[in-house]
Design a protein around this motif. Structure first.
Motif, short mmCIF file in Angstrom:
data_model
loop_
_atom_site.label_atom_id
_atom_site.label_comp_id
_atom_site.label_asym_id
_atom_site.label_seq_id
_atom_site.Cartn_x
_atom_site.Cartn_y
_atom_site.Cartn_z
N ALA A 187 -5.14 -1.19 -23.81
CA ALA A 187 -3.95 -1.99 -23.50
C ALA A 187 -4.24 -3.00 -22.40
CB ALA A 187 -2.82 -1.07 -23.06
N ARG A 188 -3.49 -4.09 -22.44
CA ARG A 188 -3.60 -5.11 -21.37
C ARG A 188 -2.24 -5.32 -20.76
NH1 ARG A 188 -6.32 -9.54 -24.08
NH2 ARG A 188 -4.53 -10.82 -23.49
N VAL A 189 -2.14 -5.11 -19.47
CA VAL A 189 -0.87 -5.27 -18.78
C VAL A 189 -1.06 -6.20 -17.60
CG1 VAL A 189 0.94 -4.04 -17.49
CG2 VAL A 189 -0.14 -2.95 -19.44
N GLU A 190 -0.26 -7.25 -17.55
CA GLU A 190 -0.38 -8.21 -16.45
C GLU A 190 0.95 -8.29 -15.70
OE1 GLU A 190 -3.08 -11.30 -19.11
OE2 GLU A 190 -0.95 -11.64 -18.78
N HIS A 191 0.84 -8.39 -14.40
CA HIS A 191 2.07 -8.50 -13.60
C HIS A 191 1.90 -9.60 -12.56
CE1 HIS A 191 5.76 -7.07 -11.63
NE2 HIS A 191 5.15 -7.49 -10.54
N GLU A 192 2.87 -10.50 -12.53
CA GLU A 192 2.87 -11.54 -11.50
C GLU A 192 4.22 -11.49 -10.78
OE1 GLU A 192 2.01 -15.58 -12.80
OE2 GLU A 192 1.22 -14.70 -14.63
N ALA A 193 4.18 -11.71 -9.49
CA ALA A 193 5.45 -11.72 -8.77
C ALA A 193 5.42 -12.79 -7.69
CB ALA A 193 5.71 -10.36 -8.13
N SER A 194 6.56 -13.38 -7.40
CA SER A 194 6.63 -14.35 -6.32
C SER A 194 7.99 -14.27 -5.65
CB SER A 194 6.42 -15.78 -6.85
OG SER A 194 7.60 -16.24 -7.47
N THR A 195 8.02 -14.58 -4.38
CA THR A 195 9.29 -14.69 -3.67
C THR A 195 9.26 -16.00 -2.92
OG1 THR A 195 9.45 -12.32 -3.37
CG2 THR A 195 10.81 -13.66 -1.94
N SER A 196 10.31 -16.81 -3.09
CA SER A 196 10.34 -18.05 -2.33
C SER A 196 11.72 -18.26 -1.75
CB SER A 196 9.94 -19.23 -3.21
OG SER A 196 10.70 -19.23 -4.40
N LYS A 197 11.76 -19.07 -0.76
CA LYS A 197 13.01 -19.43 -0.12
C LYS A 197 13.36 -20.82 -0.57
CE LYS A 197 14.59 -17.75 4.10
NZ LYS A 197 14.61 -17.47 5.47
N ILE A 198 14.64 -21.05 -0.80
CA ILE A 198 15.00 -22.41 -1.15
C ILE A 198 14.70 -23.24 0.07
CG2 ILE A 198 17.44 -22.41 -0.47
CD1 ILE A 198 17.89 -23.93 -3.17
N GLY A 199 13.88 -24.28 -0.13
CA GLY A 199 13.31 -24.95 1.02
C GLY A 199 14.20 -26.02 1.59
N GLU A 200 14.22 -26.06 2.90
CA GLU A 200 14.83 -27.18 3.61
C GLU A 200 14.19 -28.47 3.11
OE1 GLU A 200 17.34 -28.10 7.02
OE2 GLU A 200 16.32 -26.19 7.16
N ASP A 201 12.87 -28.39 2.83
CA ASP A 201 12.18 -29.61 2.41
C ASP A 201 12.59 -30.05 1.00
OD1 ASP A 201 10.96 -27.36 1.44
OD2 ASP A 201 8.90 -28.07 1.73
N GLN A 202 12.81 -29.07 0.09
CA GLN A 202 13.28 -29.43 -1.25
C GLN A 202 14.66 -30.06 -1.18
OE1 GLN A 202 13.10 -25.65 -3.26
NE2 GLN A 202 11.31 -26.26 -4.44
N LEU A 203 15.51 -29.44 -0.39
CA LEU A 203 16.88 -29.92 -0.27
C LEU A 203 16.90 -31.32 0.35
CD1 LEU A 203 19.61 -28.85 -0.95
CD2 LEU A 203 19.70 -27.74 1.26
N PHE A 204 16.08 -31.51 1.38
CA PHE A 204 16.05 -32.81 2.03
C PHE A 204 15.50 -33.88 1.09
CE2 PHE A 204 13.80 -35.96 4.75
CZ PHE A 204 14.92 -36.54 5.31
N TYR A 205 14.52 -33.50 0.31
CA TYR A 205 13.92 -34.45 -0.65
C TYR A 205 15.00 -34.95 -1.61
CZ TYR A 205 10.34 -36.18 -3.93
OH TYR A 205 9.54 -36.96 -4.74
N CYS A 206 15.79 -34.02 -2.16
CA CYS A 206 16.86 -34.41 -3.09
C CYS A 206 17.91 -35.27 -2.40
CB CYS A 206 17.55 -33.17 -3.66
SG CYS A 206 16.48 -32.14 -4.66
N ARG A 207 18.28 -34.88 -1.20
CA ARG A 207 19.33 -35.62 -0.50
C ARG A 207 18.84 -37.01 -0.14
NH1 ARG A 207 21.64 -32.07 4.25
NH2 ARG A 207 23.34 -33.56 4.15
N GLN A 208 17.56 -37.12 0.23
CA GLN A 208 17.02 -38.44 0.56
C GLN A 208 17.15 -39.38 -0.64
OE1 GLN A 208 14.66 -41.08 0.09
NE2 GLN A 208 15.87 -41.76 1.86
N ARG A 209 17.09 -38.79 -1.83
CA ARG A 209 17.19 -39.63 -3.03
C ARG A 209 18.65 -39.92 -3.38
NH1 ARG A 209 12.65 -40.40 -1.57
NH2 ARG A 209 10.79 -39.86 -2.75
N GLY A 210 19.58 -39.34 -2.64
CA GLY A 210 20.99 -39.65 -2.87
C GLY A 210 21.77 -38.52 -3.51
#
Ligand SMILES: Nc1ncnc2c1ncn2[C@@H]1O[C@H](COP(=O)(O)OP(=O)(O)O)[C@@H](O)[C@H]1O
Ligand SMILES: [Mg+2]
Lengths: 264, 482
Positions: free
Chosen positions: B416-439
């Motif tokens: 058998a082949r079993v793969e597991h990936e996991a990630s945790t991220s925070k909604i970024g101040e930088d992502q939010l600022f990037y969108c807001r900068q664009r209007g």
């Protein structure tokens, strides 16, 4: 168009901008050069309204308004665009969708009708030709998995679509090979107009061969320490920034003030 | 406090859109649980003796069971004697002969929820079984479906009209003794949806159940049973809402899916039960057992869920991969805001050869929400060539919420082949600022970023539902998102 007076800003308690004076008129291209860490990006982010930077003194007027009281999205509506030094990835959000959302947000605030998906696609394709961007990029998520150069190209594409009045380009040339630099510069130059202005932040003069500035300013340690015409960039290339080391309250600063802050 | 914190705080103060109560005359059984109540429910439904016996067997077993305590959720003990186990809108006449006879108040309630019980209207590609509290109040397109051999009706009707099918499959995937909540359901279930797709048929329309809890102090205990005969295909949708009440209400449902050889079942849920208020008062306890069995070779069962509601969600839609080459899929978006708690995930049990499973879980936590992914991938000795891929991503909005991941893997076959990936991220101040900068205004930006995070799951939903889910997520993020 833009007038910055004695602007001081802090980040995490540390003063980074330590009294910036700058006046940019419509139709002009200003370059800000300076060594790493001198505060160029900080200035760009403060102008765009990033709230992790705290303005402690001074004022910024943009088209007669107090810029510092506006939210980032209001500044965008007013025509300010920042091409980021490090463009942000937004997984799962389509690049084209993102740009259309942005354009329509601006249009809505300006009392214009929204552009539908079909018309927007036509517009985007035309602008993508301008920056020679591969059409496959429209279907990818915003900046996700883009190379450094592709990200910068994507910034200029957004600028071309949003047609700002004041565009601030933060190290748009970093990570670009010479061909990419030329196309991007062509894209930027296509946007030059008597009612628009550009603030180009860079620490190499290479970009300025293609986007020729009217004024060049040198930033060292949070201050503009010298100003001049495009030849100043060449001089800097030869001499380096060594001659501009900060000397608080020295004639250099005063000279800058006079040169940069030539008020009407 | 930063802009992001403010935006995200506003998220926790979102309002619930479906919180209204409809005044309907109801027929209820006395509060509390005992054998008499079960007999009463069974007699109200004129059930055959075998079914009552099955209920009582479950009830007697339930009395011996302990409350499951392994889930990562906290709540006061449930007072099973303080629940009304049967509440049904009182029929105005001597029993429904057609959909036209559905009580106008009930019809108006569904209209308000955006669900049409008129067959010629908007959702004309979707047949609906509408369930209010304990009973089905109407099923649309029944005749049209019957003409091609599809049986789609309330569970009670199925017991009456197709007892042989019900008897064969009831409890065949989720046995009455499975777990405390499922066992309770087996004892007291009141109605639900039943669906049978005949051999070789691709069901010509989407089938759906809409669950509405309306009455106070009632629990909703429904069962869904879907059987896809050899070579058939069905796409099934499920939606749910409930009024705002400051007492918790229990929803303990069971869903059983059976896919025979070469059959495919696609089951999609948009769960929007009342989540409780910002202080954590009220809301639905959503304790649901959902399981499918890929009984035949080359069969496929696919679960897609968008969980935005409920005070507590305890739910693990699973697949038993018995047939060789069968496929199980689980795509999930779970959002917890305010004081919501979700402990959700899946179990993929690989029994047959070359069985494959895919798990994609997206957890979003905001406010003081706690979001747990819990999954089991079990490869039995006979499952030669089995494969699983699991991906669990968590997104945190704010710094008072939590994300937890508990993946369990048991492999008893070396191929058998079993793969597991996991990630945790925070909604970024930088992502939010990037969108807001664009209007893009902050609220819209958060909504856009969260929707982007969920995109891989949304694209598994049927078209109409995907639009619905995006809107729901945006509404759920309102105040924090547009
Ligand atoms: N978000 C931040 N947090 C802490 N320090 C920062 C932050 N942004 C910039 N700085 C600091 O401010 C100084 C100026 O940085 P920056 O404006 O990026 O310079 P430049 O763009 O000229 O290279 C540097 O010392 C940098 O480390
Ligand atoms: Mg910089």
């Amino acid at each position: 168009m833009l007038e910055i007076r004695d602007l001081h800003a802090k980040v995490e308690g540390r003063e980074i901008l330590r009294g910036i004076d700058l006046r940019v008129n419509a139709g002009e291209v200003h370059a800000i050069m300076g060594p790493n860490g001198s505060g160029k990006s900080t200035l760009a982010q403060v102008l765009a309204g990033r709230d992790s930077y705290q303005v402690t003194a001074g004022e910024v007027r943009y088209e007669g308004r107090d810029l510092l009281t506006l939210a980032p999205e209001e500044r965008a509506v007013a025509g300010i665009f920042l091409s980021f030094q490090y463009p942000v990835e937004i997984p799962g959000v389509g690049n084209l969708y993102f740009m259309r959302t942005a354009l329509n947000a601006l249009r809505l605030q300006r009392g214009l009708e929204a552009i539908d998906a079909m018309d927007f696609l036509t517009l985007a394709k035309e602008k993508m030709k301008l920056v020679e961007m591969d059409p496959s990029f429209v279907n990818r998520s915003v900046n996700e998995g883009f190379s450094g150069g592709e990200k910068k190209r994507n910034e200029i594409l957004q600028m071309a679509i949003l047609e700002p009045k004041l565009a601030i380009l933060d190290e748009t040339d970093s990570g670009l090979d010479i061909d990419a630099l030329r196309t991007i510069a062509a894209g930027v130059n296509a946007l030059r107009a008597p009612d628009r202005a550009l603030l180009v932040v860079t620490h190499y003069q290479r970009l300025l061969e293609y986007i020729v500035p009217d004024h060049v300013h040198v930033m060292v340690n949070g201050r503009l320490v010298a100003s001049g015409g495009k030849d100043l960039a060449l001089e800097l290339e030869k001499r380096g920034y060594a001659g501009f080391e900060p000397q608080p309250a020295t004639p250099a600063t005063n000279a800058t003030r006079t040169a940069v802050g030539a008020r009407p | 406090m930063s802009a992001v914190q403010n935006e995200l705080r506003a998220f926790t103060e979102r309002e619930y859109q479906y919180g209204f109560v409809t005044e309907i005359e109801t027929d209820e059984v006395p509060r509390g649980l005992n054998e008499d109540v079960i007999r009463l429910i069974s007699s109200k439904k004129n059930e055959p003796e075998w079914l009552l016996a099955w209920r009582l067997k479950a009830y007697r077993h339930w009395l011996t069971m302990a409350e499951p305590s392994w889930a990562n959720v906290v709540h006061p003990p449930i007072d099973y004697q303080d629940i009304i186990y049967y509440s049904a809108p009182k029929p105005k006449g001597p029993g429904l002969k057609s959909l036209d006879e559905v009580d106008p108040e009930v019809r108006a309630m569904f209209n308000k929820l955006g669900i049409s019980l008129a067959e010629q209207e908007r959702l004309s590609g979707v047949a609906v079984d509408a369930i209010v509290d304990s009973v089905s109040v109407g099923t649309t397109f029944k005749d049209k479906l019957a003409a091609v051999g599809v049986i789609f009706c309330s569970f009670s009707e199925a017991v009456r009209d197709h007892p042989e099918l019900v008897r064969e499959y009831l409890g065949s995937v989720v046995p009455y003794s499975d777990n405390k909540h499922a066992t309770l359901n087996s004892a007291v279930f009141t109605d639900g949806s039943f669906c049978y797709i005949p051999k070789g048929l691709r069901c010509p329309m989407e089938l759906s159940t809409y669950f509405r809890i309306n009455a106070a102090d009632t629990g909703q205990f429904e069962r869904t049973l879907i059987i896809a005969d050899e070579g058939s295909y069905v796409s099934y949708l499920e939606g749910c809402t409930a009024p705002i009440r400051d007492k918790n209400q229990l929803h303990a449902a069971v869903v059983e899916l059976v896919a025979l050889k070469d059959a495919q079942i696609k089951y999609s849920t948009v769960q929007n039960w009342y989540p409780g208020d910002a202080e954590g008062r009220g809301g639905i306890f959503n304790f649901v057992t959902k399981r499918g069995k890929c009984a035949g070779a080359n069969s496929k069962i696919s679960w897609t869920q968008v969980e935005t509601g409920s005070a507590i969600t305890w739910k693990y839609p699973s697949v038993i991969l018995q047939g060789d080459n069968s496929v199980g899929e689980f795509y999930s978006v779970a959002l917890t805001a305010n004081r919501q708690q979700a402990d959700t995930g899946t179990k993929m049990i690989h029994i047959g050869k070359n069985t494959r499973s895919t798990i994609l879980s997206k957890g979003i936590s905001a406010g003081r929400g706690q979001n747990t992914y819990r999954g089991l991938v079990k490869i039995l000795p006979g499952a030669t060539g089995a494969r699983n891929h699991t991906q669990c991503d968590s997104l945190l909005l704010g710094d008072q919420c939590g994300a937890h991941t508990f993946p369990y893997i048991e492999v008893k076959n070396p191929s058998a082949r079993v793969e597991h990936e996991a990630s945790t991220s925070k909604i970024g101040e930088d992502q939010l600022f990037y969108c807001r900068q664009r209007g893009i205004p902050a609220e819209d930006a958060v909504s856009m970023i969260v929707n982007g995070f969920c995109r891989e799951v949304f694209k598994e939903l049927p078209m109409e539902f995907a639009v619905e889910a995006q809107k729901l997520l945006s509404v759920s993020l309102e105040g924090c998102v547009g």
